[in-house]
Design a protein around this motif. Structure first.
Motif, PDB file in Angstrom:
ATOM      1  N   GLU A  73       0.833  -1.199   0.000  1.00  0.00           N
ATOM      2  CA  GLU A  73       0.000   0.000   0.000  1.00  0.00           C
ATOM      3  C   GLU A  73       0.869   1.251   0.000  1.00  0.00           C
ATOM      4  O   GLU A  73       0.580   2.214  -0.709  1.00  0.00           O
ATOM      5  CB  GLU A  73      -0.895   0.028   1.236  1.00  0.00           C
ATOM      6  N   ALA A  74       1.916   1.246   0.791  1.00  0.00           N
ATOM      7  CA  ALA A  74       2.804   2.403   0.881  1.00  0.00           C
ATOM      8  C   ALA A  74       3.531   2.647  -0.441  1.00  0.00           C
ATOM      9  O   ALA A  74       3.754   3.796  -0.824  1.00  0.00           O
ATOM     10  CB  ALA A  74       3.808   2.210   2.014  1.00  0.00           C
ATOM     11  N   ALA A  75       3.884   1.577  -1.145  1.00  0.00           N
ATOM     12  CA  ALA A  75       4.560   1.742  -2.436  1.00  0.00           C
ATOM     13  C   ALA A  75       3.641   2.454  -3.431  1.00  0.00           C
ATOM     14  O   ALA A  75       4.066   3.380  -4.132  1.00  0.00           O
ATOM     15  CB  ALA A  75       4.992   0.384  -2.980  1.00  0.00           C
ATOM     16  N   PHE A  76       2.396   2.030  -3.497  1.00  0.00           N
ATOM     17  CA  PHE A  76       1.458   2.686  -4.397  1.00  0.00           C
ATOM     18  C   PHE A  76       1.135   4.104  -3.921  1.00  0.00           C
ATOM     19  O   PHE A  76       0.945   5.010  -4.731  1.00  0.00           O
ATOM     20  CB  PHE A  76       0.181   1.862  -4.546  1.00  0.00           C
ATOM     21  N   PHE A  77       1.083   4.308  -2.620  1.00  0.00           N
ATOM     22  CA  PHE A  77       0.872   5.636  -2.064  1.00  0.00           C
ATOM     23  C   PHE A  77       2.023   6.563  -2.459  1.00  0.00           C
ATOM     24  O   PHE A  77       1.806   7.715  -2.830  1.00  0.00           O
ATOM     25  CB  PHE A  77       0.737   5.544  -0.539  1.00  0.00           C
ATOM     26  N   PHE A  78       3.260   6.057  -2.395  1.00  0.00           N
ATOM     27  CA  PHE A  78       4.430   6.840  -2.799  1.00  0.00           C
ATOM     28  C   PHE A  78       4.313   7.270  -4.255  1.00  0.00           C
ATOM     29  O   PHE A  78       4.535   8.436  -4.592  1.00  0.00           O
ATOM     30  CB  PHE A  78       5.721   6.039  -2.588  1.00  0.00           C
ATOM     31  N   ILE A  79       3.958   6.335  -5.121  1.00  0.00           N
ATOM     32  CA  ILE A  79       3.818   6.656  -6.540  1.00  0.00           C
ATOM     33  C   ILE A  79       2.735   7.709  -6.748  1.00  0.00           C
ATOM     34  O   ILE A  79       2.914   8.669  -7.501  1.00  0.00           O
ATOM     35  CB  ILE A  79       3.515   5.383  -7.357  1.00  0.00           C
ATOM     36  N   PHE A  80       1.601   7.553  -6.061  1.00  0.00           N
ATOM     37  CA  PHE A  80       0.511   8.511  -6.181  1.00  0.00           C
ATOM     38  C   PHE A  80       0.944   9.902  -5.737  1.00  0.00           C
ATOM     39  O   PHE A  80       0.717  10.898  -6.432  1.00  0.00           O
ATOM     40  CB  PHE A  80      -0.688   8.028  -5.356  1.00  0.00           C
ATOM     41  N   ILE A  81       1.578  10.003  -4.581  1.00  0.00           N
ATOM     42  CA  ILE A  81       2.015  11.303  -4.059  1.00  0.00           C
ATOM     43  C   ILE A  81       3.077  11.909  -4.961  1.00  0.00           C
ATOM     44  O   ILE A  81       3.063  13.110  -5.255  1.00  0.00           O
ATOM     45  CB  ILE A  81       2.528  11.176  -2.606  1.00  0.00           C
ATOM     46  N   PHE A  82       4.013  11.094  -5.430  1.00  0.00           N
ATOM     47  CA  PHE A  82       5.065  11.586  -6.318  1.00  0.00           C
ATOM     48  C   PHE A  82       4.466  12.176  -7.591  1.00  0.00           C
ATOM     49  O   PHE A  82       4.836  13.270  -8.021  1.00  0.00           O
ATOM     50  CB  PHE A  82       6.030  10.441  -6.650  1.00  0.00           C
ATOM     51  N   LEU A  83       3.522  11.468  -8.188  1.00  0.00           N
ATOM     52  CA  LEU A  83       2.882  11.969  -9.401  1.00  0.00           C
ATOM     53  C   LEU A  83       2.013  13.188  -9.111  1.00  0.00           C
ATOM     54  O   LEU A  83       1.967  14.130  -9.907  1.00  0.00           O
ATOM     55  CB  LEU A  83       2.055  10.865 -10.061  1.00  0.00           C
ATOM     56  N   LEU A  84       1.331  13.177  -7.977  1.00  0.00           N
ATOM     57  CA  LEU A  84       0.493  14.311  -7.608  1.00  0.00           C
ATOM     58  C   LEU A  84       1.323  15.576  -7.404  1.00  0.00           C
ATOM     59  O   LEU A  84       0.949  16.656  -7.851  1.00  0.00           O
ATOM     60  CB  LEU A  84      -0.305  13.996  -6.339  1.00  0.00           C
ATOM     61  N   LEU A  85       2.465  15.442  -6.758  1.00  0.00           N
ATOM     62  CA  LEU A  85       3.335  16.602  -6.557  1.00  0.00           C
ATOM     63  C   LEU A  85       3.852  17.139  -7.889  1.00  0.00           C
ATOM     64  O   LEU A  85       3.968  18.343  -8.079  1.00  0.00           O
ATOM     65  CB  LEU A  85       4.505  16.246  -5.639  1.00  0.00           C
ATOM     66  N   GLY A  86       4.160  16.255  -8.823  1.00  0.00           N
ATOM     67  CA  GLY A  86       4.607  16.686 -10.143  1.00  0.00           C
ATOM     68  C   GLY A  86       3.499  17.372 -10.913  1.00  0.00           C
ATOM     69  O   GLY A  86       3.716  18.385 -11.581  1.00  0.00           O
ATOM     70  N   TYR A  87       2.297  16.866 -10.824  1.00  0.00           N
ATOM     71  CA  TYR A  87       1.154  17.469 -11.501  1.00  0.00           C
ATOM     72  C   TYR A  87       0.842  18.845 -10.913  1.00  0.00           C
ATOM     73  O   TYR A  87       0.590  19.796 -11.645  1.00  0.00           O
ATOM     74  CB  TYR A  87      -0.068  16.556 -11.371  1.00  0.00           C
ATOM     75  N   ARG A  88       0.900  18.934  -9.602  1.00  0.00           N
ATOM     76  CA  ARG A  88       0.608  20.197  -8.928  1.00  0.00           C
ATOM     77  C   ARG A  88       1.617  21.268  -9.302  1.00  0.00           C
ATOM     78  O   ARG A  88       1.273  22.424  -9.528  1.00  0.00           O
ATOM     79  CB  ARG A  88       0.590  19.992  -7.417  1.00  0.00           C
ATOM     80  N   ASN A  89       2.888  20.902  -9.396  1.00  0.00           N
ATOM     81  CA  ASN A  89       3.933  21.868  -9.746  1.00  0.00           C
ATOM     82  C   ASN A  89       3.822  22.333 -11.197  1.00  0.00           C
ATOM     83  O   ASN A  89       4.160  23.466 -11.514  1.00  0.00           O
ATOM     84  CB  ASN A  89       5.326  21.282  -9.507  1.00  0.00           C
ATOM     85  N   ASN A  90       3.346  21.469 -12.087  1.00  0.00           N
ATOM     86  CA  ASN A  90       3.234  21.823 -13.494  1.00  0.00           C
ATOM     87  C   ASN A  90       1.991  22.630 -13.811  1.00  0.00           C
ATOM     88  O   ASN A  90       1.912  23.247 -14.865  1.00  0.00           O
ATOM     89  CB  ASN A  90       3.256  20.564 -14.362  1.00  0.00           C
ATOM     90  N   HIS A  91       1.011  22.624 -12.927  1.00  0.00           N
ATOM     91  CA  HIS A  91      -0.252  23.296 -13.228  1.00  0.00           C
ATOM     92  C   HIS A  91      -0.568  24.437 -12.274  1.00  0.00           C
ATOM     93  O   HIS A  91      -1.706  24.670 -11.928  1.00  0.00           O
ATOM     94  CB  HIS A  91      -1.392  22.254 -13.206  1.00  0.00           C
ATOM     95  N   LYS A  92       0.447  25.151 -11.857  1.00  0.00           N
ATOM     96  CA  LYS A  92       0.228  26.319 -10.993  1.00  0.00           C
ATOM     97  C   LYS A  92      -0.054  27.544 -11.825  1.00  0.00           C
ATOM     98  O   LYS A  92       0.417  27.753 -12.865  1.00  0.00           O
ATOM     99  CB  LYS A  92       1.428  26.569 -10.102  1.00  0.00           C
TER     100      LYS A  92
END
Length: 59
Positions: free
Chosen positions: A40-59
């Motif tokens: 669960e933590a591995a998939f959570f890491f991937i989700f958060i990592f991608l979410l942070l990248g998406y958030r930074n690109n769409h400010k």
């Protein structure tokens, strides 16, 4: 990139602590066993990592 990985790892560590504490408290698992939530933590890491990248690109 390094900052994204660091933040994702910190969030994943916090997730592991909260998930294992919740499992113990609610009787899902009577002992602290980190392997129950590692996938669960591995998939959570991937989700958060991608979410942070998406958030930074769409400010």
């Amino acid at each position: 990139m390094k900052q994204r990985v660091t933040r994702a790892l910190m969030a994943t560590g916090l997730y592991l602590i909260i998930a294992n504490t919740g499992n113990f408290f609610f009787g899902v698992n009577k002992r602290f066993d980190w392997t129950t939530t590692l996938w669960e933590a591995a998939f959570f890491f991937i989700f958060i990592f991608l979410l942070l990248g998406y958030r930074n690109n769409h400010k």
